[in-house]
Design an enzyme around this catalytic site. Structure first.
Site, PDB file in Angstrom:
ATOM      1  N   VAL A  82      40.247  34.230  29.703  1.00 16.38           N
ATOM      2  CA  VAL A  82      40.118  34.941  30.976  1.00 16.38           C
ATOM      3  C   VAL A  82      39.416  36.267  30.727  1.00 16.38           C
ATOM      4  O   VAL A  82      39.857  37.056  29.884  1.00 16.38           O
ATOM      5  CB  VAL A  82      41.504  35.181  31.610  1.00 16.38           C
ATOM      6  CG1 VAL A  82      41.359  35.965  32.913  1.00 16.38           C
ATOM      7  CG2 VAL A  82      42.222  33.861  31.840  1.00 16.38           C
ATOM      8  N   VAL A  84      36.713  39.426  32.757  1.00 16.11           N
ATOM      9  CA  VAL A  84      35.900  39.958  33.856  1.00 16.11           C
ATOM     10  C   VAL A  84      34.966  40.996  33.260  1.00 16.11           C
ATOM     11  O   VAL A  84      35.404  41.888  32.522  1.00 16.11           O
ATOM     12  CB  VAL A  84      36.765  40.593  34.958  1.00 16.11           C
ATOM     13  CG1 VAL A  84      35.884  41.196  36.049  1.00 16.11           C
ATOM     14  CG2 VAL A  84      37.720  39.572  35.562  1.00 16.11           C
ATOM     15  N   ARG A  90      37.327  45.631  39.833  1.00 19.46           N
ATOM     16  CA  ARG A  90      37.787  46.099  41.148  1.00 19.46           C
ATOM     17  C   ARG A  90      37.005  45.472  42.304  1.00 19.46           C
ATOM     18  O   ARG A  90      36.776  46.098  43.336  1.00 19.46           O
ATOM     19  CB  ARG A  90      37.745  47.626  41.235  1.00 19.46           C
ATOM     20  CG  ARG A  90      38.774  48.312  40.331  1.00 19.46           C
ATOM     21  CD  ARG A  90      38.621  49.798  40.315  1.00 19.46           C
ATOM     22  NE  ARG A  90      37.385  50.199  39.650  1.00 19.46           N
ATOM     23  CZ  ARG A  90      37.234  50.293  38.340  1.00 19.46           C
ATOM     24  NH1 ARG A  90      38.252  50.007  37.533  1.00 19.46           N
ATOM     25  NH2 ARG A  90      36.083  50.658  37.825  1.00 19.46           N
ATOM     26  N   GLY A  92      37.805  42.022  42.975  1.00 21.89           N
ATOM     27  CA  GLY A  92      38.568  40.822  43.274  1.00 21.89           C
ATOM     28  C   GLY A  92      38.198  39.616  42.446  1.00 21.89           C
ATOM     29  O   GLY A  92      38.628  38.496  42.764  1.00 21.89           O
ATOM     30  N   VAL A  93      37.416  39.799  41.372  1.00 23.59           N
ATOM     31  CA  VAL A  93      36.983  38.662  40.560  1.00 23.59           C
ATOM     32  C   VAL A  93      38.185  37.988  39.890  1.00 23.59           C
ATOM     33  O   VAL A  93      38.341  36.763  39.952  1.00 23.59           O
ATOM     34  CB  VAL A  93      35.944  39.100  39.512  1.00 23.59           C
ATOM     35  CG1 VAL A  93      35.618  37.944  38.559  1.00 23.59           C
ATOM     36  CG2 VAL A  93      34.671  39.586  40.192  1.00 23.59           C
ATOM     37  N   SER A 118      46.376  39.449  26.500  1.00 24.74           N
ATOM     38  CA  SER A 118      45.784  40.514  25.691  1.00 24.74           C
ATOM     39  C   SER A 118      46.249  41.877  26.188  1.00 24.74           C
ATOM     40  O   SER A 118      46.376  42.829  25.410  1.00 24.74           O
ATOM     41  CB  SER A 118      44.260  40.423  25.725  1.00 24.74           C
ATOM     42  OG  SER A 118      43.777  40.453  27.060  1.00 24.74           O
ATOM     43  N   GLU A 119      46.510  41.985  27.504  1.00 19.05           N
ATOM     44  CA  GLU A 119      47.042  43.206  28.103  1.00 19.05           C
ATOM     45  C   GLU A 119      48.228  42.808  28.986  1.00 19.05           C
ATOM     46  O   GLU A 119      48.029  42.282  30.088  1.00 19.05           O
ATOM     47  CB  GLU A 119      45.971  43.928  28.914  1.00 19.05           C
ATOM     48  CG  GLU A 119      44.799  44.407  28.072  1.00 19.05           C
ATOM     49  CD  GLU A 119      43.745  45.123  28.894  1.00 19.05           C
ATOM     50  OE1 GLU A 119      43.881  46.344  29.087  1.00 19.05           O
ATOM     51  OE2 GLU A 119      42.805  44.453  29.349  1.00 19.05           O
ATOM     52  N   TYR A 123      49.329  40.415  34.212  1.00 19.87           N
ATOM     53  CA  TYR A 123      49.614  39.112  34.811  1.00 19.87           C
ATOM     54  C   TYR A 123      50.922  39.022  35.591  1.00 19.87           C
ATOM     55  O   TYR A 123      51.180  38.011  36.234  1.00 19.87           O
ATOM     56  CB  TYR A 123      49.567  38.037  33.725  1.00 19.87           C
ATOM     57  CG  TYR A 123      48.164  37.848  33.200  1.00 19.87           C
ATOM     58  CD1 TYR A 123      47.229  37.113  33.924  1.00 19.87           C
ATOM     59  CD2 TYR A 123      47.760  38.446  32.013  1.00 19.87           C
ATOM     60  CE1 TYR A 123      45.928  36.959  33.469  1.00 19.87           C
ATOM     61  CE2 TYR A 123      46.460  38.300  31.547  1.00 19.87           C
ATOM     62  CZ  TYR A 123      45.547  37.559  32.284  1.00 19.87           C
ATOM     63  OH  TYR A 123      44.265  37.420  31.836  1.00 19.87           O
ATOM     64  N   PHE A 410      46.305  30.413  21.987  1.00 17.16           N
ATOM     65  CA  PHE A 410      45.342  29.461  22.536  1.00 17.16           C
ATOM     66  C   PHE A 410      44.362  30.191  23.442  1.00 17.16           C
ATOM     67  O   PHE A 410      44.584  31.344  23.784  1.00 17.16           O
ATOM     68  CB  PHE A 410      46.036  28.321  23.300  1.00 17.16           C
ATOM     69  CG  PHE A 410      47.024  28.773  24.344  1.00 17.16           C
ATOM     70  CD1 PHE A 410      46.607  29.073  25.625  1.00 17.16           C
ATOM     71  CD2 PHE A 410      48.373  28.896  24.047  1.00 17.16           C
ATOM     72  CE1 PHE A 410      47.510  29.491  26.594  1.00 17.16           C
ATOM     73  CE2 PHE A 410      49.285  29.290  25.004  1.00 17.16           C
ATOM     74  CZ  PHE A 410      48.852  29.599  26.281  1.00 17.16           C
TER      75      PHE A 410
END
Length: 410
Positions: A82, A84, A90, A92-93, A118-119, A123, A410
């Protein structure tokens, strides 16, 4: 600015993957790792966001089977890759990809989604809860001793090349998967992941090594590790870097650890990802000299609350009505009656009965594999008890007996 979100075309993989690499620091993977990533990517389960011919967002969902309490292997979407582009933040992607992905996962009939973050701050708003932890440690083998159980001397150890021993190691791993929630049954190509060993990642350590534990000619355990040499004025001070270790019984397990303690020219064993309840902690003479640390690992999201809760067993009888909040996947909103036990299966159906506990789908994800107690979440104000006694009953039932653990990313 106009962007297009669409399913990944196989012909676009290189551009799409380069966007992933750029988002994660811009350091290209080795040819070995890149070939593996290409092999495991499932284009039909991957999306990209495009601004013209530029890929500015990526997300993929591997088709996994996840071990849950009770030993069932539940189809699950392993969310990964994942990203962006910094130029498109910022807008909305990410939200658009998460929306599309969870809708797809529901359509595919998978009740659970998984990821490693990762951060970690990202999520939770999409309903993912931290469900497992991983243990890291550095054991001072010059000062710590190991006490092994009876039968350890009956285990035969021998070196094998990692590639030649792969099938035997995979057989041991597969036998252990149902016994520990959070583990992933290996799908085609994923058996190659533990053997990835690019020189650029070794940090001065040796190529990957493998030792097998055998009894009566059968492989009953294995350890894969690297040797990192270091010399000081007083002599050798090398490190055993443990990659993974699995065994089928206590004697084989202890035999492998004793081997790691005895590797010549070393005074440390370093590990980055072991179960929180890993048994070596009860074999060592001084746990304080093992520098044990914990961190978050697997995040779980219940995509279909009813199906997900029915798929696992409960270590004590439970009959509880859950009031679930889920703004991002509103089909989960409302009251669910969960009944079940350790042997008779479980039922989780819609109900109009009064709620016993109120929580969000994020808390359900955190508690799903049995590693996070509902009582602990309640103490943080994230679960509300509406019927006296319901919290204690549900907390015990949701336990797993062993700590859930994700053995690899993964």
């Amino acid at each position: 600015m106009t962007t297009e979100l669409r399913v990944l075309r196989a012909s676009e993989w290189d551009v799409w993957f380069e966007a992933v690499e750029l988002a994660f620091g811009g350091v290209a993977e080795s040819a070995e790792e890149r070939e593996f990533d290409r092999a495991v990517t499932e284009p039909a389960r991957s999306v990209g966001v495009w601004d013209g011919d530029q890929c500015v967002g990526t997300a993929s969902a591997f088709s996994f089977r996840l071990s849950v309490p009770g030993g069932a292997l539940v189809p699950a979407a392993g969310v990964s890759l994942v990203s962006v582009a910094t130029t498109h933040r910022r807008r909305g992607v990410l939200t658009s990809m998460m929306r599309r992905q969870l809708d797809d996962v529901r359509e595919w009939g998978e009740s659970v989604a998984l990821l490693t973050a990762s951060e970690p701050a990202i999520y939770g708003r999409f309903g993912y809860g931290a469900a497992t932890q991983q243990l890291s440690a550095e054991i001072d083998t010059a000062r710590v001793r190991l006490a092994v159980p009876a039968g350890t001397d009956d285990v035969r150890l021998r070196f094998a090349t990692p590639a030649d021993a792969r099938d035997a190691c995979e057989a041991v791993y597969a036998r252990n998967v149902p016994g520990r929630p959070g583990m992933l049954a290996r799908r085609p190509h994923w058996e190659r992941m533990p053997l990835l060993d690019p020189e650029s990642d070794r940090e001065g350590a040796s190529p990957l090594r493998c030792v097998l534990a055998e009894r009566a000619g059968d492989v009953v355990g294995y350890a894969r590790f690297q040797f990192k040499p270091e010399w000081k004025w007083a002599g050798s001070d090398g490190t055993v870097v443990l990659r993974d270790l699995e065994a089928l019984d206590p004697a084989a397990y202890a035999g492998l650890w004793r081997f790691l303690f005895d590797v010549d020219l070393t005074s440390k064993i370093r590990m980055r990802n072991r179960p929180v309840d890993d048994a070596w902690q009860h074999l060592v003479s001084d746990i304080r000299r093992c520098d044990v640390r914990l961190r978050d690992s697997l995040y779980v999201r219940l995509v279909e609350v009813g199906a997900a809760l029915e798929a696992r067993a409960y270590q004590a009888p439970v009959d509880v009505v859950l009031e679930v909040a889920d703004a991002f996947c509103p089909w989960n909103e409302g009251r669910w009656r969960l009944t079940g036990d350790a042997k008779g299966g479980a039922s989780c159906k819609r109900t109009d009965d009064a709620a016993d506990l109120a929580l969000s789908v994020r808390e359900l994800g955190a508690a799903y594999l049995g590693g996070v107690s509902l009582a602990s979440l309640a103490a943080a104000g994230r679960v509300r008890e509406l019927r006296p006694g319901a919290l204690g009953e549900a907390s015990v039932a949701f336990g797993a007996g062993v700590a859930p653990w994700l053995p690899h990313g993964f």
